[in-house]
Write a protein that holds these residues in place. Structure first.
Motif, PDB file in Angstrom:
ATOM      1  N   ALA A  88      35.880   8.578 -15.405  1.00  0.00           N
ATOM      2  CA  ALA A  88      35.433   8.231 -16.849  1.00  0.00           C
ATOM      3  C   ALA A  88      35.011   6.813 -17.270  1.00  0.00           C
ATOM      4  CB  ALA A  88      36.707   8.561 -17.509  1.00  0.00           C
ATOM      5  N   SER A  89      35.374   5.596 -16.609  1.00  0.00           N
ATOM      6  CA  SER A  89      35.046   4.255 -15.938  1.00  0.00           C
ATOM      7  C   SER A  89      33.511   4.142 -15.571  1.00  0.00           C
ATOM      8  CB  SER A  89      36.665   3.456 -15.743  1.00  0.00           C
ATOM      9  OG  SER A  89      36.370   3.655 -14.247  1.00  0.00           O
ATOM     10  N   THR A  90      33.607   5.594 -14.892  1.00  0.00           N
ATOM     11  CA  THR A  90      32.680   5.278 -13.489  1.00  0.00           C
ATOM     12  C   THR A  90      31.619   5.813 -14.770  1.00  0.00           C
ATOM     13  OG1 THR A  90      33.603   5.031 -11.793  1.00  0.00           O
ATOM     14  CG2 THR A  90      30.862   5.648 -11.751  1.00  0.00           C
ATOM     15  N   ALA A  91      31.867   6.171 -15.592  1.00  0.00           N
ATOM     16  CA  ALA A  91      30.949   7.404 -16.150  1.00  0.00           C
ATOM     17  C   ALA A  91      30.581   6.535 -17.862  1.00  0.00           C
ATOM     18  CB  ALA A  91      31.732   8.627 -16.499  1.00  0.00           C
ATOM     19  N   THR A  92      31.517   6.042 -18.029  1.00  0.00           N
ATOM     20  CA  THR A  92      30.880   4.882 -19.135  1.00  0.00           C
ATOM     21  C   THR A  92      30.685   3.719 -18.579  1.00  0.00           C
ATOM     22  OG1 THR A  92      33.317   5.371 -20.022  1.00  0.00           O
ATOM     23  CG2 THR A  92      32.256   3.312 -20.311  1.00  0.00           C
ATOM     24  N   ALA A  93      30.473   3.360 -17.533  1.00  0.00           N
ATOM     25  CA  ALA A  93      29.621   2.004 -16.896  1.00  0.00           C
ATOM     26  C   ALA A  93      28.461   3.004 -16.738  1.00  0.00           C
ATOM     27  CB  ALA A  93      29.915   1.402 -15.683  1.00  0.00           C
ATOM     28  N   ALA A  94      28.102   3.736 -15.959  1.00  0.00           N
ATOM     29  CA  ALA A  94      26.639   4.586 -16.328  1.00  0.00           C
ATOM     30  C   ALA A  94      26.241   4.598 -17.202  1.00  0.00           C
ATOM     31  CB  ALA A  94      27.164   5.450 -14.870  1.00  0.00           C
ATOM     32  N   GLN A  95      26.794   4.773 -18.688  1.00  0.00           N
ATOM     33  CA  GLN A  95      26.382   5.302 -19.808  1.00  0.00           C
ATOM     34  C   GLN A  95      25.932   4.252 -20.381  1.00  0.00           C
ATOM     35  OE1 GLN A  95      29.455   7.605 -21.743  1.00  0.00           O
ATOM     36  NE2 GLN A  95      28.480   9.411 -20.731  1.00  0.00           N
ATOM     37  N   ALA A  96      26.601   2.640 -20.291  1.00  0.00           N
ATOM     38  CA  ALA A  96      26.225   1.357 -20.370  1.00  0.00           C
ATOM     39  C   ALA A  96      24.790   0.485 -20.019  1.00  0.00           C
ATOM     40  CB  ALA A  96      27.077   0.802 -19.857  1.00  0.00           C
ATOM     41  N   HIS A  97      24.184   0.833 -18.526  1.00  0.00           N
ATOM     42  CA  HIS A  97      22.549   0.648 -18.430  1.00  0.00           C
ATOM     43  C   HIS A  97      21.717   1.505 -18.788  1.00  0.00           C
ATOM     44  CE1 HIS A  97      25.549  -1.398 -15.300  1.00  0.00           C
ATOM     45  NE2 HIS A  97      25.128   0.067 -14.574  1.00  0.00           N
ATOM     46  N   PRO A  98      20.019   0.814 -18.843  1.00  0.00           N
ATOM     47  CA  PRO A  98      19.185   2.021 -18.805  1.00  0.00           C
ATOM     48  C   PRO A  98      19.055   2.714 -17.673  1.00  0.00           C
ATOM     49  CG  PRO A  98      18.854  -0.538 -19.536  1.00  0.00           C
ATOM     50  CD  PRO A  98      20.518  -0.368 -18.858  1.00  0.00           C
ATOM     51  N   ASP A  99      18.142   4.030 -18.427  1.00  0.00           N
ATOM     52  CA  ASP A  99      18.068   5.003 -17.494  1.00  0.00           C
ATOM     53  C   ASP A  99      17.284   4.397 -16.034  1.00  0.00           C
ATOM     54  OD1 ASP A  99      19.157   6.899 -18.982  1.00  0.00           O
ATOM     55  OD2 ASP A  99      16.950   7.443 -19.882  1.00  0.00           O
ATOM     56  N   TRP A 100      16.281   3.289 -16.784  1.00  0.00           N
ATOM     57  CA  TRP A 100      15.295   3.039 -15.792  1.00  0.00           C
ATOM     58  C   TRP A 100      16.313   1.974 -14.227  1.00  0.00           C
ATOM     59  CZ3 TRP A 100      15.482  -2.251 -14.287  1.00  0.00           C
ATOM     60  CH2 TRP A 100      15.799  -3.278 -15.382  1.00  0.00           C
ATOM     61  N   LEU A 101      17.414   1.105 -15.039  1.00  0.00           N
ATOM     62  CA  LEU A 101      18.235   1.012 -14.684  1.00  0.00           C
ATOM     63  C   LEU A 101      19.182   1.385 -13.559  1.00  0.00           C
ATOM     64  CD1 LEU A 101      18.715  -2.015 -13.464  1.00  0.00           C
ATOM     65  CD2 LEU A 101      20.584  -1.984 -15.495  1.00  0.00           C
ATOM     66  N   THR A 102      19.747   2.034 -13.900  1.00  0.00           N
ATOM     67  CA  THR A 102      20.361   3.267 -13.173  1.00  0.00           C
ATOM     68  C   THR A 102      19.514   4.322 -12.105  1.00  0.00           C
ATOM     69  OG1 THR A 102      21.760   4.204 -15.152  1.00  0.00           O
ATOM     70  CG2 THR A 102      21.953   5.519 -13.289  1.00  0.00           C
ATOM     71  N   LYS A 103      18.405   4.952 -12.459  1.00  0.00           N
ATOM     72  CA  LYS A 103      17.244   5.408 -11.331  1.00  0.00           C
ATOM     73  C   LYS A 103      16.748   3.928 -10.297  1.00  0.00           C
ATOM     74  CE  LYS A 103      12.608   6.620 -10.809  1.00  0.00           C
ATOM     75  NZ  LYS A 103      11.675   7.689 -11.198  1.00  0.00           N
ATOM     76  N   LEU A 104      16.631   2.999 -10.552  1.00  0.00           N
ATOM     77  CA  LEU A 104      16.867   2.164  -9.423  1.00  0.00           C
ATOM     78  C   LEU A 104      17.857   1.784  -8.495  1.00  0.00           C
ATOM     79  CD1 LEU A 104      14.605  -1.107  -8.440  1.00  0.00           C
ATOM     80  CD2 LEU A 104      16.093  -2.276 -10.195  1.00  0.00           C
ATOM     81  N   ILE A 105      19.006   1.809  -8.902  1.00  0.00           N
ATOM     82  CA  ILE A 105      20.178   1.192  -8.547  1.00  0.00           C
ATOM     83  C   ILE A 105      20.690   2.324  -7.991  1.00  0.00           C
ATOM     84  CG2 ILE A 105      22.778   2.003  -8.653  1.00  0.00           C
ATOM     85  CD1 ILE A 105      22.356  -0.111 -11.580  1.00  0.00           C
ATOM     86  N   GLY A 106      20.307   3.518  -8.018  1.00  0.00           N
ATOM     87  CA  GLY A 106      19.851   4.951  -6.992  1.00  0.00           C
ATOM     88  C   GLY A 106      19.070   4.836  -5.674  1.00  0.00           C
ATOM     89  N   GLU A 107      17.659   3.582  -5.888  1.00  0.00           N
ATOM     90  CA  GLU A 107      16.680   4.066  -4.994  1.00  0.00           C
ATOM     91  C   GLU A 107      17.593   2.800  -3.693  1.00  0.00           C
ATOM     92  OE1 GLU A 107      13.064   2.679  -7.024  1.00  0.00           O
ATOM     93  OE2 GLU A 107      12.872   5.017  -7.967  1.00  0.00           O
ATOM     94  N   LEU A 108      18.366   1.372  -5.039  1.00  0.00           N
ATOM     95  CA  LEU A 108      18.069   0.471  -3.789  1.00  0.00           C
ATOM     96  C   LEU A 108      19.920   1.606  -2.741  1.00  0.00           C
ATOM     97  CD1 LEU A 108      18.816  -2.386  -6.107  1.00  0.00           C
ATOM     98  CD2 LEU A 108      17.243  -2.168  -4.507  1.00  0.00           C
ATOM     99  N   GLU A 109      20.795   2.505  -3.195  1.00  0.00           N
ATOM    100  CA  GLU A 109      21.437   3.003  -2.633  1.00  0.00           C
ATOM    101  C   GLU A 109      20.954   3.865  -1.239  1.00  0.00           C
ATOM    102  OE1 GLU A 109      23.576   4.616  -5.822  1.00  0.00           O
ATOM    103  OE2 GLU A 109      24.981   2.533  -5.722  1.00  0.00           O
ATOM    104  N   LEU A 110      19.527   3.997  -1.388  1.00  0.00           N
ATOM    105  CA  LEU A 110      19.603   5.443  -0.415  1.00  0.00           C
ATOM    106  C   LEU A 110      17.990   4.381   0.709  1.00  0.00           C
ATOM    107  CD1 LEU A 110      17.225   8.076  -3.014  1.00  0.00           C
ATOM    108  CD2 LEU A 110      19.572   8.236  -1.511  1.00  0.00           C
ATOM    109  N   GLU A 111      18.245   2.969   0.930  1.00  0.00           N
ATOM    110  CA  GLU A 111      17.378   2.403   1.335  1.00  0.00           C
ATOM    111  C   GLU A 111      18.690   1.939   2.531  1.00  0.00           C
ATOM    112  OE1 GLU A 111      15.498  -1.379  -0.767  1.00  0.00           O
ATOM    113  OE2 GLU A 111      14.330   0.350  -1.398  1.00  0.00           O
ATOM    114  N   MET A 112      17.800   1.013   3.015  1.00  0.00           N
ATOM    115  CA  MET A 112      19.186   0.311   3.782  1.00  0.00           C
ATOM    116  C   MET A 112      20.150  -0.735   3.992  1.00  0.00           C
ATOM    117  SD  MET A 112      19.086   2.018   6.919  1.00  0.00           S
ATOM    118  CE  MET A 112      20.053   1.173   8.023  1.00  0.00           C
ATOM    119  N   PRO A 113      20.585  -0.615   3.834  1.00  0.00           N
ATOM    120  CA  PRO A 113      21.460  -2.177   2.898  1.00  0.00           C
ATOM    121  C   PRO A 113      20.802  -3.514   3.198  1.00  0.00           C
ATOM    122  CG  PRO A 113      23.109  -1.237   4.015  1.00  0.00           C
ATOM    123  CD  PRO A 113      21.837  -0.465   5.124  1.00  0.00           C
ATOM    124  N   ALA A 114      20.507  -4.707   2.740  1.00  0.00           N
ATOM    125  CA  ALA A 114      19.810  -5.523   3.108  1.00  0.00           C
ATOM    126  C   ALA A 114      20.862  -6.602   3.068  1.00  0.00           C
ATOM    127  CB  ALA A 114      19.391  -5.939   1.340  1.00  0.00           C
TER     128      ALA A 114
END
Length: 134
Positions: free
Chosen positions: A35-61
Motif C-alpha cells: 500500500a505504501s509503495t502504491a501510494t508513493a508511486a501515485q504521488a509521482h507524475p506519470d512521466w517521472l514513474t516512467k523515467l524511474i522505470g527506465e533508469l532501473e532497466l539501465e546498468m547502475p551508475a
C-alpha cells in the motif's frame, strides 16, 4: 508442594509465556509495504514513474542515480543527478520538460541555462535513489 502439584503450575506458566510470545510476534510483523509503495508511486507524475522505470532497466551508475524534488523559481522541479564523469545532470519541470542541465558536461558547469539553480533551490526532497550496486 510435591512434584505432581508443581508440574501443572509449571505447564500453565509455560503456556502463558508461549502465548504471550506468539502475541508479541504477531504484533511486530512487518507492515504491508504494498500500500505504501502504491501510494508513493501515485504521488509521482506519470512521466517521472516512467523515467524511474527506465533508469532501473539501465546498468547502475557510479555514483548511484538519484532524483530530488525542489522548489526553484516558484515551481516544483525534479533534479536527476549526473552520471559518471562528464554526463550532465538534468532539471525537469513538473510536466517532465527538461529545463536545463545544471552541472556536468565537459566544463562541469552544465549547459548554462540555469546557472543559479544550486543557490536558489529550496525544499529538497529525495524522490528516488538507485540502491543497486554498480
Amino acid at each position: 508442594m510435591n512434584k505432581e502439584q508443581q508440574a501443572p503450575s509449571f505447564r500453565s506458566s509455560l503456556w502463558a509465556v508461549a502465548f504471550s510470545a506468539c502475541l508479541a510476534v504477531a504484533g511486530c510483523k512487518p507492515a504491508d509495504t504494498t500500500a505504501s509503495t502504491a501510494t508513493a508511486a501515485q504521488a509521482h507524475p506519470d512521466w517521472l514513474t516512467k523515467l524511474i522505470g527506465e533508469l532501473e532497466l539501465e546498468m547502475p551508475a557510479n555514483p548511484p542515480a538519484r532524483i530530488y524534488s525542489y522548489t526553484y523559481n516558484g515551481q516544483q522541479v525534479y533534479f536527476l543527478t549526473g552520471r559518471c564523469c562528464d554526463v550532465p545532470s538534468k532539471l525537469y519541470d513538473a510536466q517532465g520538460n527538461v529545463l536545463c542541465e545544471p552541472d556536468g558536461g565537459i566544463t562541469g558547469r552544465g549547459d548554462g541555462r540555469c546557472t543559479d539553480f544550486f543557490e536558489q533551490r529550496q525544499n529538497e526532497t529525495i524522490v528516488w535513489e538507485d540502491k543497486r550496486k554498480s
